[in-house]
Design an enzyme around this catalytic site. Structure first.
Site, PDB file in Angstrom:
ATOM      1  CG  HIS A  16       0.112  -3.473  -1.875  1.00  0.00           C
ATOM      2  ND1 HIS A  16       0.864  -4.042  -2.872  1.00  0.00           N
ATOM      3  CD2 HIS A  16      -1.119  -4.038  -1.955  1.00  0.00           C
ATOM      4  CE1 HIS A  16       0.128  -4.921  -3.533  1.00  0.00           C
ATOM      5  NE2 HIS A  16      -1.081  -4.941  -2.995  1.00  0.00           N
ATOM      6  CG  HIS A  75      -0.926  -9.322  -0.739  1.00  0.00           C
ATOM      7  ND1 HIS A  75      -0.879  -8.185   0.048  1.00  0.00           N
ATOM      8  CD2 HIS A  75      -1.579  -8.968  -1.876  1.00  0.00           C
ATOM      9  CE1 HIS A  75      -1.489  -7.199  -0.592  1.00  0.00           C
ATOM     10  NE2 HIS A  75      -1.917  -7.642  -1.760  1.00  0.00           N
ATOM     11  CD  GLU A 119      -3.913 -12.609  -8.118  1.00  0.00           C
ATOM     12  OE1 GLU A 119      -3.473 -12.342  -9.252  1.00  0.00           O
ATOM     13  OE2 GLU A 119      -3.651 -11.913  -7.094  1.00  0.00           O
ATOM     14  CE  LYS A 120       0.836  -9.444  -5.222  1.00  0.00           C
ATOM     15  NZ  LYS A 120       1.189  -9.403  -6.660  1.00  0.00           N
ATOM     16  CG  HIS A 121      -4.547  -9.845  -4.564  1.00  0.00           C
ATOM     17  ND1 HIS A 121      -3.695  -9.686  -5.619  1.00  0.00           N
ATOM     18  CD2 HIS A 121      -4.415  -8.750  -3.777  1.00  0.00           C
ATOM     19  CE1 HIS A 121      -3.069  -8.540  -5.486  1.00  0.00           C
ATOM     20  NE2 HIS A 121      -3.470  -7.953  -4.374  1.00  0.00           N
ATOM     21  CG  HIS A 134      -4.047  -5.128  -6.307  1.00  0.00           C
ATOM     22  ND1 HIS A 134      -2.954  -5.149  -5.468  1.00  0.00           N
ATOM     23  CD2 HIS A 134      -3.645  -4.538  -7.455  1.00  0.00           C
ATOM     24  CE1 HIS A 134      -1.915  -4.605  -6.096  1.00  0.00           C
ATOM     25  NE2 HIS A 134      -2.301  -4.229  -7.297  1.00  0.00           N
ATOM     26  CB  CYS A 147      -5.798  -6.194  -1.769  1.00  0.00           C
ATOM     27  SG  CYS A 147      -4.355  -5.185  -2.206  1.00  0.00           S
TER      28      CYS A 147
HETATM   29 FE   FE2 Z   1      -2.665  -6.281  -3.417  1.00  0.00          FE
END
Ligand code: FE2
Length: 131
Positions: A53, A47, A17-19, A119, A116
């Site tokens: 973003h 990310h 999960e990139k976050h 997100h 983020c």
């Molecule tokens: Fe994001």
């Protein structure tokens, strides 16, 4: 009904999960010895880093064993995401990565939190044994 903030902080495996902030820290340290703790987002899966973003900040907390409170060791804001006369074509980007140099007196848990702008909040943790 409003959710409690703790319900809005998400976690997962940072490799998938990139976050999720990845913490790189020694598993053990000597009491009072300076150590480096690196925290970064997107170590395995990058990310996005655009005006629209991006990762806004990363904070690192330390919860000493037996304490009901955490101590904020530091917080880094990332300010450059390609902004300029033409969005995303500006001359600078800041990677969501930070190094914290700390010394600890007792064992505990390091908690990284990343934000983020689209997100929300993401966290991960790592135990550290201090002798
Ligand atoms: Fe994001």
């Amino acid at each position: 009904m409003a959710k409690d903030l703790s319900e809005l902080v998400r976690s997962a495996d940072w490799k998938l999960e990139k976050h999720v902030p990845a913490i790189t820290a020694p598993a053990e340290a000597k009491a009072g010895e300076w150590i480096d703790v690196d925290v970064s987002v997107g170590q395995e899966i990058p990310h996005p880093n655009t005006v629209e973003h991006h990762i806004v900040w990363i904070a690192l907390h330390y919860a000493p064993e037996g304490s009901p409170l955490s101590i904020e060791l530091g917080k880094v804001e990332f300010g450059a995401h390609g902004q300029g006369a033409v969005a995303n074509e500006g001359p600078a980007h800041t990677a969501p990565s930070a190094r914290f140099r700390v010394k600890l007196a007792k064992s505990g848990t390091l908690h990284a939190v990343a934000y983020c702008n689209i997100h929300g909040l993401w966290t991960s943790s790592a135990d550290i044994a201090v002798r």
